[in-house]
Structures are given as C-alpha cells and as structure tokens.
Design an enzyme around this catalytic site. Structure first.
Site, mmCIF file in Angstrom:
data_model
loop_
_atom_site.group_PDB
_atom_site.id
_atom_site.type_symbol
_atom_site.label_atom_id
_atom_site.label_comp_id
_atom_site.label_asym_id
_atom_site.label_seq_id
_atom_site.Cartn_x
_atom_site.Cartn_y
_atom_site.Cartn_z
ATOM 1 N N SER A 125 0.848 -1.186 0.000
ATOM 2 C CA SER A 125 0.000 0.000 0.000
ATOM 3 C C SER A 125 0.882 1.233 0.000
ATOM 4 C CB SER A 125 -0.909 0.001 1.231
ATOM 5 O OG SER A 125 -1.475 1.275 1.445
ATOM 6 N N ARG A 154 -21.869 -5.571 -46.440
ATOM 7 C CA ARG A 154 -20.763 -5.039 -45.634
ATOM 8 C C ARG A 154 -21.357 -3.915 -44.808
ATOM 9 N NH1 ARG A 154 -16.114 -4.249 -48.384
ATOM 10 N NH2 ARG A 154 -15.253 -3.400 -46.461
#
Length: 442
Positions: free
Chosen positions: A277, A316
C-alpha cells in the site's frame, strides 16, 4: 504519439502479459501483413499470380518497414488501417509485382483474417495459462480433500464443507473455460469474400473454383475454412466473445472467493505474495485476485458490444464491423491478463487449515444443527427435536456456551454420542467423493 504497446498505464491487469504483446499494434500490423502475404502466396499456388510475385510480397512485408503510428493516423481517411497498409506494401513491392498486393480482396477480408490470427495467437497463450491454473487447483483440491471449513450461504455459516471441494469447483470452471476456448480456437475462420462477399474479382482473375481458393487461403493462414464469406455473418466474433466472457467470469469466481476468504477477519487463505500500500506499510493486498475480479466485471459489457454488432446490415456494414475492433482487443487482453494472474494466484495460494477449523466453532456448534435435527428426530420425535434444538441454540448464543455442553445436560439425550453428532468434521456429506469425482476430469 505512440500506439499499442505503451498504452497500459491504467491496465495493470494485462500490462506485461504475453497477451499484451500478442494484441499490440505491432502484433496487429504483423497479422495484417501475414494476411496480405498469404493472399498473394495462395494465388501464386493456384496459378493466379506469378511465383515471383509471392516472393516479392513476402520480402517487402518486413515489419520494420512499416510505421504503425502513421498507418493509424492515415486510417482516418478510409476508416480502417488496411487501406494505408496496402498503399505502403504496394509501394514497398514496387515494379511489376506491386499489382499483386491485395489482389481481389476487400479491406474487411484482410482485417477479419488478421483479427482471427490475433485471436488464435492470444488464445494459445490463454490456454497455456488455464492449464497452469488447472494443475495448481488440482493439487490444492487433492491436498485439502478433507480440510474442513465453514460452508457459507448468503454470507453466513451454513454447514461444513471442505476446501478440497471448493478448489475442485474452481478447477471445474477453469476446465469449462478451457473447453470453450479450445472449441473457439479450432473454429476461427479465415475471411475471403471480395467487395460484397461474392468473390467476383477472383473469378475475373481466372479462379475456376473459389471454394478451392478460400480453402487454400485458410490453410496458408492456419485458420479454419469458412463455409461462406462472413462479412455480415458474425458468428465467429460472437462465439469468441462468449468464450472470452465466460472465461473471465470463471476465473473471477476463484478471485472473489479468495478476496472473501482472505479478509483480515477471516484469513482462511492468502496470496503467496501480496501487494503493498502507498499509505499503510502493514498491508499485503490480494493484488492478483483483485485484478482478476476487475477483469470479470468488465468482460460482460465488452462482449455485449460484440453481440450487438451482429446486427450488421447489407453485405458489408457501416459501423457494426468497426465497433468490434477495440472491445475485442480489450477482451483478449483482459482475459489474457486474468489467465496469467489466476495461474500465479493458484500456484502461490496459501491455505490456512487451522484457521478454517477454528471458524467452525464460531457459532458454538450450530453449524451442525441440520445434522442434529435429522439425527434427534428418530429418538425424540420431529416436533420435540425441533423444540429442543431451537431452545438450546438460543441458549448457546445467549450464554456463549458450546452446543455440545448444553445438549449434554438434557437427560433424554444421554444415550446418544453427542461428541460425534456435533463434530463438524463428521458432517461434510459427500464432499470427499465429489472432490475425487471432479479430479477424474482431465
């Protein structure tokens, strides 16, 4: 400005992983070039292009010649990176053979085929890490087959279980993920359809049988042969999304259990090497589990985008195909990183069996109340057994006394082996045989 490899500052879950390298802009550029060179080689092998053309394209497709940052910026003009890449590759080939670059294909053929190559290469890495995880969890399950711990339902103690069964369950999910990833890996198809999925340009160039052409192209790439061009038939992407999201969730199950069992006030397991930490020197945070849990929470939303892209219009699509690229790469990276982190988590996990045993007594023996209810009913009758256990359970909590002692004060129970009946280790049901059965799966 740089792209791809360097963009991991906010992504510790996949930073530095092999999946990160396999999905980088450099890797994608390599895959695009592989798709282009394979196309020319395929046509040459079928007599649709000179052999010298394939040699020239292969030679020109040297990765160091191409600038991914430049291609990315120029992709804005046409909407995809294949267009500027083809221009650069054609220029690099030059002369009479430049015309054989990208011959007959459309941008989506190359982009989809390259994406399948990226997926295949990444999934191979994921499968390797899933194998590591499975082996580590199998070892834990076998070692702790009879390590008794509290079973918890709705966050509360329920009945005793074993850590071996829990680890076997984690492994079962990992194997389920492996099976899904393996199936998808084997089905990833090449893409070849031409401008609108009819392969018309290839017939114009002299291809007598476009099925033979497509099969040869798939072989060149090491991908599956598609039945049809899948420009707007996005089953391969959807299947890939599903397998990846499932894998993230499967790994996430192990992670969230470790996070819960590793809490300071529980401390039944711990990571082999916790993270520090910035403010609290005493902390040993469960970093691997944290990162895997984060991936599991992100993956479903990324998969949802890919499922949404299945609604692709016409032959497409405009937008649906383009929407796939980033979430799919993110998914591959997340799962690749999570698979790595889960393997490290499982291999280093420390199991604190003595703490598990201590926790079985936190409820003064009430964790075996189910067994007592079943066992006392034949001797006392169901109603009296329930009445006695209810009253005794309340006293155990109120007086902070073991249930065994209180039951021992009841004259009507003097002929019962209360020590056995209140021993949590004697009430794990079929946990051992279930663990054995789970470990038979390979």
């Amino acid at each position: 400005m740089t792209f791809g490899d360097s963009e991991a500052l906010l992504a510790p879950g996949w930073a530095g992983s092999r999946a990160s390298a396999a999905t980088s802009d450099t890797a994608y550029l390599r895959a695009l070039l592989d798709a282009e060179t394979a196309l020319t080689r395929t046509q040459a092998s079928l007599g649709l292009a000179p052999a010298e053309a394939a040699t020239a394209v292969d030679a020109a497709a040297e990765l160091s010649r191409f600038d991914a940052s430049s291609i990315a910026l120029r992709a804005r003009d046409g909407g995809n990176p294949v267009i500027p890449l083809v221009a650069d590759l054609t220029q690099a080939v030059g002369g009479e053979y430049g015309a054989y670059v990208h011959r007959g294909a459309t941008s989506q053929d190359i982009m989809d085929s390259a994406t399948m190559l990226i997926a295949a290469r990444t999934l191979d890495l994921v499968l390797g890490d899933l194998d590591r995880t499975e082996r580590a969890l199998a070892r834990l399950a076998a070692e702790h087959r009879d390590t008794v711990m509290p079973g918890r339902t709705l966050t509360q103690h329920a009945v005793p279980t074993t850590f071996g069964l829990k680890a076997a369950g984690w492994r079962s999910l990992v194997l389920d993920a492996r099976d899904r990833v393996s199936a998808v890996r084997g089905s990833l198809p090449a893409q070849l359809g031409g401008a609108a999925g009819t392969l018309a340009a290839f017939t114009a160039f002299g291809a007598a049988d476009t099925q033979v052409l497509t099969a040869a192209y798939a072989r060149e790439l090491g991908l599956a042969e598609p039945v049809l061009p899948w420009h707007t038939l996005r089953t391969p992407i959807a299947d890939l999304a599903g397998a990846l999201a499932f894998t993230a969730g499967a790994l996430g199950k192990t992670a969230v259990d470790v996070l819960t069992l590793g809490r300071t006030e529980i401390a039944e397991v711990s990571e082999g090497s916790g993270g520090g930490s910035s403010a609290m020197p005493h902390k040993a945070n469960p970093v691997r589990a944290t990162l895997v849990a984060a991936a599991a929470r992100r993956a479903p939303q990324l998969a949802a985008t890919l499922y949404g892209a299945m609604a692709a219009e016409d032959e497409r699509p405009a937008g649906a195909w383009h929407a796939e690229w980033e979430p799919l790469r993110d998914l591959l990276r997340l799962v690749g990183g999570a698979a790595r982190d889960t393997a490290e988590l499982a291999e280093g996990l420390r199991v604190h069996a003595e703490v598990m045993r201590e926790h079985l007594d936190l409820t003064h023996g009430l964790i075996v109340s189910e067994r007592l209810a079943v066992s006392l009913a034949p001797a006392l009758g169901r109603a009296r057994a329930k009445e006695l256990l209810t009253a005794t359970a309340k006293r155990a909590v109120a007086e902070n006394r073991p249930l065994l002692d209180l039951l021992g004060e009841e004259p009507e129970l003097k002929d019962l082996d209360l020590v056995d009946l209140t021993d949590p280790a004697r009430y794990t049901g079929s946990a051992g045989s279930l663990t054995d059965r789970a470990l038979e799966r390979r």
